[in-house]
Scaffold this motif. Structure first.
Motif, PDB file in Angstrom:
ATOM      1  N   VAL A   1       0.857  -1.183   0.000  1.00  0.00           N
ATOM      2  CA  VAL A   1       0.000   0.000   0.000  1.00  0.00           C
ATOM      3  C   VAL A   1       0.890   1.229   0.000  1.00  0.00           C
ATOM      4  N   ARG A   2       0.818   2.021  -1.039  1.00  0.00           N
ATOM      5  CA  ARG A   2       1.674   3.199  -1.150  1.00  0.00           C
ATOM      6  C   ARG A   2       1.023   4.440  -0.552  1.00  0.00           C
ATOM      7  N   THR A   3      -0.263   4.636  -0.847  1.00  0.00           N
ATOM      8  CA  THR A   3      -0.955   5.841  -0.401  1.00  0.00           C
ATOM      9  C   THR A   3      -2.357   5.483   0.072  1.00  0.00           C
ATOM     10  N   ALA A   4      -2.782   6.117   1.156  1.00  0.00           N
ATOM     11  CA  ALA A   4      -4.154   5.992   1.645  1.00  0.00           C
ATOM     12  C   ALA A   4      -4.756   7.391   1.655  1.00  0.00           C
ATOM     13  N   ALA A   5      -5.805   7.597   0.872  1.00  0.00           N
ATOM     14  CA  ALA A   5      -6.469   8.896   0.794  1.00  0.00           C
ATOM     15  C   ALA A   5      -7.717   8.873   1.670  1.00  0.00           C
TER      16      ALA A   5
ATOM     17  N   PRO B   1     -13.133  19.185   6.489  1.00  0.00           N
ATOM     18  CA  PRO B   1     -11.901  18.425   6.259  1.00  0.00           C
ATOM     19  C   PRO B   1     -11.555  17.576   7.478  1.00  0.00           C
ATOM     20  N   ALA B   2     -11.041  16.382   7.242  1.00  0.00           N
ATOM     21  CA  ALA B   2     -10.693  15.473   8.334  1.00  0.00           C
ATOM     22  C   ALA B   2      -9.392  15.894   8.994  1.00  0.00           C
ATOM     23  N   SER B   3      -9.371  15.817  10.327  1.00  0.00           N
ATOM     24  CA  SER B   3      -8.163  16.076  11.097  1.00  0.00           C
ATOM     25  C   SER B   3      -7.654  14.833  11.801  1.00  0.00           C
TER      26      SER B   3
ATOM     27  N   GLY C   1       6.932   3.211   4.691  1.00  0.00           N
ATOM     28  CA  GLY C   1       6.819   4.308   3.736  1.00  0.00           C
ATOM     29  C   GLY C   1       5.417   4.693   3.331  1.00  0.00           C
ATOM     30  N   LEU C   2       4.403   4.266   4.069  1.00  0.00           N
ATOM     31  CA  LEU C   2       3.021   4.624   3.721  1.00  0.00           C
ATOM     32  C   LEU C   2       2.821   6.131   3.767  1.00  0.00           C
ATOM     33  N   ARG C   3       2.093   6.669   2.803  1.00  0.00           N
ATOM     34  CA  ARG C   3       1.664   8.061   2.806  1.00  0.00           C
ATOM     35  C   ARG C   3       0.171   8.106   3.065  1.00  0.00           C
ATOM     36  N   VAL C   4      -0.236   9.001   3.954  1.00  0.00           N
ATOM     37  CA  VAL C   4      -1.656   9.191   4.237  1.00  0.00           C
ATOM     38  C   VAL C   4      -2.013  10.627   3.899  1.00  0.00           C
ATOM     39  N   VAL C   5      -2.980  10.793   3.020  1.00  0.00           N
ATOM     40  CA  VAL C   5      -3.423  12.114   2.587  1.00  0.00           C
ATOM     41  C   VAL C   5      -4.836  12.316   3.113  1.00  0.00           C
TER      42      VAL C   5
ATOM     43  N   ALA D   1      -4.497  19.380  -1.730  1.00  0.00           N
ATOM     44  CA  ALA D   1      -3.592  19.889  -0.706  1.00  0.00           C
ATOM     45  C   ALA D   1      -3.832  19.119   0.576  1.00  0.00           C
ATOM     46  N   PRO D   2      -2.998  18.137   0.910  1.00  0.00           N
ATOM     47  CA  PRO D   2      -3.252  17.286   2.062  1.00  0.00           C
ATOM     48  C   PRO D   2      -3.129  18.034   3.369  1.00  0.00           C
ATOM     49  N   VAL D   3      -3.982  17.670   4.327  1.00  0.00           N
ATOM     50  CA  VAL D   3      -3.888  18.218   5.668  1.00  0.00           C
ATOM     51  C   VAL D   3      -2.703  17.615   6.389  1.00  0.00           C
ATOM     52  N   ALA D   4      -2.478  16.320   6.179  1.00  0.00           N
ATOM     53  CA  ALA D   4      -1.366  15.640   6.825  1.00  0.00           C
ATOM     54  C   ALA D   4      -0.846  14.565   5.909  1.00  0.00           C
TER      55      ALA D   4
END
Length: 240
Positions: free
Chosen positions: A115-119, A128-130, A171-175, A181-184
């Protein structure tokens, strides 16, 4: 005679898209994903091998079985699955298809994935989610998480998107927020493996803003509870 497609030998792993629910272990130390259909009872990590959910002794993806990981070729096709009521709280995953796979018209069935990215989408209220907070359901040993904003967080068990990525590792990215424009965003696996609010090493401004917003929401909730206790007085009977 049945014709067979030629074997593929890609120079790099194919990319696919799927949806899943993020989950947090009951002790708050580990995170995983769980599928929305077949195999949903088996949470998986960022890098994982498929197993036959029927308990058969073959390696997925077997041609005469429907076991293995599943994904679709197009991002839009995976996003369309998020429109159904039962999938509104799921996240969109971008994955690398590893190992043996079978190609279908709309996607892959395969043996191993990363899993590379989780949106993460917006909160149910539209903001927007925090954070990713307890969704009120889960699997044995795992709490399902759903996207929430600061105002809806209250006192629920939660983890920030950056905290989820740190705990997941590899190395997972969470957007978060669902926009460009990602919050985190996630930090690399070399980041702190601690709890949801572990040390700030390696975090940028967006991640620190999300961490601070989550902490402020928790403080606001505790202050509200303390104020209510104060109104009830020492006898706990209240004024009403």
């Amino acid at each position: 005679m049945r014709l067979r497609l030629p074997a593929e030998r890609p120079t790099e792993p194919p990319t696919g898209y799927k949806i899943a629910h993020p989950v947090l272990s009951h002790d708050g130390t580990r995170v995983r994903f769980t599928g929305v259909s077949l195999g949903g009872a088996l949470p998986y990590g960022v890098v994982a091998d498929a197993a036959c959910v029927y308990g058969r002794r073959h390696r997925p993806p077997a041609r005469l079985c429907d076991c293995g990981f599943h994904c679709v070729h197009e991002r839009a096709a995976a996003e369309a699955l998020l429109c159904t009521a039962e999938h509104r709280s799921a996240v969109l995953l971008e994955v690398s298809v590893l190992g043996a796979y079978i190609r279908y018209e709309r996607g892959f069935r395969y043996a191993r994935q990363r899993v590379r990215t989780a949106a993460v989408g917006p909160c149910a209220c539209g903001a927007p989610a925090s954070a990713l907070a307890d969704a009120g359901w889960g699997r044995p040993g795992w709490r399902a998480l759903t996207a929430v904003c600061v105002g809806c967080l209250r006192g629920r068990t939660s983890v920030t998107p950056a905290g989820f990525a740190r705990m997941a590792g590899d190395g997972l990215r969470v957007v978060a927020g669902g926009g460009p424009a990602p919050v985190a965003a996630a930090v690399a696996a070399s980041g702190s493996p601690g709890g949801p609010l572990a040390g700030p090493e390696g975090l940028g401004v967006p991640e620190l803003v999300a961490e601070a917003a989550l902490l402020q929401a928790r403080l606001d909730w505790f202050q509200t509870q303390l104020a209510r206790l104060g109104e009830r007085g020492p006898g706990g009977t209240g004024h009403g």
